[in-house]
Design an enzyme around this catalytic site. Structure first.
Site, mmCIF file in Angstrom:
data_model
loop_
_atom_site.group_PDB
_atom_site.id
_atom_site.type_symbol
_atom_site.label_atom_id
_atom_site.label_comp_id
_atom_site.label_asym_id
_atom_site.label_seq_id
_atom_site.Cartn_x
_atom_site.Cartn_y
_atom_site.Cartn_z
ATOM 1 N N ASN A 26 0.795 -1.216 0.000
ATOM 2 C CA ASN A 26 0.000 0.000 0.000
ATOM 3 C C ASN A 26 0.835 1.277 0.000
ATOM 4 O O ASN A 26 0.364 2.328 -0.433
ATOM 5 C CB ASN A 26 -0.914 -0.007 1.237
ATOM 6 C CG ASN A 26 -1.539 1.337 1.523
ATOM 7 O OD1 ASN A 26 -2.377 1.826 0.776
ATOM 8 N ND2 ASN A 26 -1.115 1.961 2.619
ATOM 9 N N TYR B 83 3.224 10.369 -11.378
ATOM 10 C CA TYR B 83 2.457 9.530 -10.452
ATOM 11 C C TYR B 83 1.554 8.558 -11.203
ATOM 12 O O TYR B 83 1.538 7.352 -10.912
ATOM 13 C CB TYR B 83 1.610 10.407 -9.523
ATOM 14 C CG TYR B 83 0.610 9.612 -8.722
ATOM 15 C CD1 TYR B 83 1.024 8.836 -7.644
ATOM 16 C CD2 TYR B 83 -0.748 9.626 -9.046
ATOM 17 C CE1 TYR B 83 0.105 8.093 -6.908
ATOM 18 C CE2 TYR B 83 -1.664 8.888 -8.320
ATOM 19 C CZ TYR B 83 -1.233 8.125 -7.256
ATOM 20 O OH TYR B 83 -2.142 7.386 -6.539
ATOM 21 N N LYS C 86 1.534 4.322 -11.335
ATOM 22 C CA LYS C 86 0.383 3.491 -11.008
ATOM 23 C C LYS C 86 -0.047 2.624 -12.204
ATOM 24 O O LYS C 86 -0.619 1.541 -12.019
ATOM 25 C CB LYS C 86 -0.772 4.356 -10.509
ATOM 26 C CG LYS C 86 -0.493 4.991 -9.153
ATOM 27 C CD LYS C 86 -0.144 3.947 -8.102
ATOM 28 C CE LYS C 86 0.025 4.525 -6.710
ATOM 29 N NZ LYS C 86 0.291 3.502 -5.686
#
Length: 262
Positions: A92, A157, A161
């Site tokens: 996470n 970012y 992802k």
């Protein structure tokens, strides 16, 4: 809640706030023993006391800067020395940076890339190897709805992802024959500290679609239990990700740019 994880060890990274805290709470409620990992020890120690009082949970608190090279293998060595074998890995830890790419300090961007991609890969490799050898295990990787399209102002970012999404879905196929489940959770904007860390004020679009952290985590763990390769929580988020299949990429990125502007 059913104590179906009694006796199993779950490792949660980024366990000092946000999704990490809710992953820890929901896994503890199901009887799991926990390894909590993040930079800040005090919030995790408080969480460990809370879970011990509420569920009798055994928690190991590990303060570590996972963005540092080699941190993942150092963590694995520490747990091996204690005889702790991880049954559930919740990858996470991660963060985002908002704003024009050229205005962001390069060292900060590289730190983010190290944590979001390289450390996640190292942790997955280290613990999945043990799981495959035992013939069982579960891994959840936290991606983002940003993985589904180029996102100006979150350029690096969103790219990290996208890596997590493709990496996780590929591993889902590779490892399922070895008894290991890999699931990718791709949330939209959620009520965590993400925006504060990234440096963005919530836009109208984000406020309308914002989900509570506990609900996102619940959906992610349910998908992991069911052996799904990936899940986008929230029907509006899922509709957005699905709709991108029919939208030209030029339009995708222009729409995303408008939605991310403060």
């Amino acid at each position: 809640m059913k104590q179906d994880l009694a006796g199993q060890w779950a490792l949660v990274t980024g366990a000092s706030s946000g999704f990490g805290v809710d992953f820890a709470r929901q896994l503890a409620a199901r009887g799991a023993k926990l390894v909590l990992v993040a930079r800040r020890a005090e919030p995790m120690q408080a969480l460990a006391r809370e879970l011990a009082g509420q569920y009798g949970t055994v928690s190991e608190v590990e303060s570590a800067d996972l963005s540092q090279s080699g941190a993942a293998h150092a963590l694995k060595a520490t747990l091996d020395a204690r005889g702790i074998h991880i049954d559930i890995l919740i990858n996470n830890a991660g963060y985002g940076l908002w704003g024009p790419f050229l205005e962001q300090p390069l060292d900060r961007t590289l730190d983010m890339m190290q944590l979001n991609m390289v450390t996640l890969t190292e942790l997955t490799h280290a613990f999945a190897a043990d799981m495959a050898q035992r013939g069982r295990g579960k891994i959840l990787l936290v991606s983002s709805i940003g993985a589904y399209q180029a996102t100006p102002t979150y350029a690096a970012y969103a790219a990290t992802k996208a890596y997590v999404l493709l990496f996780g879905e590929a591993l889902h196929e590779e490892l399922k024959t070895k008894g290991v489940t890999v699931t990718v959770l791709s949330p939209g904007i959620s009520a965590t500290s993400f925006l504060a860390v990234s440096g963005q004020r919530a836009t109208l679009y984000q406020r309308l679609l914002m989900m509570q952290s506990a609900a996102v985590v619940r959906i992610g763990l349910r998908a992991l239990d069911r052996g799904r390769a990936s899940i986008v929580p929230g029907w509006l988020n899922a509709l957005t990700a699905f709709g991108n299949r029919f939208m030209p990429r030029m339009v995708q990125r222009r729409v995303a740019y408008q939605l991310m502007k403060n």
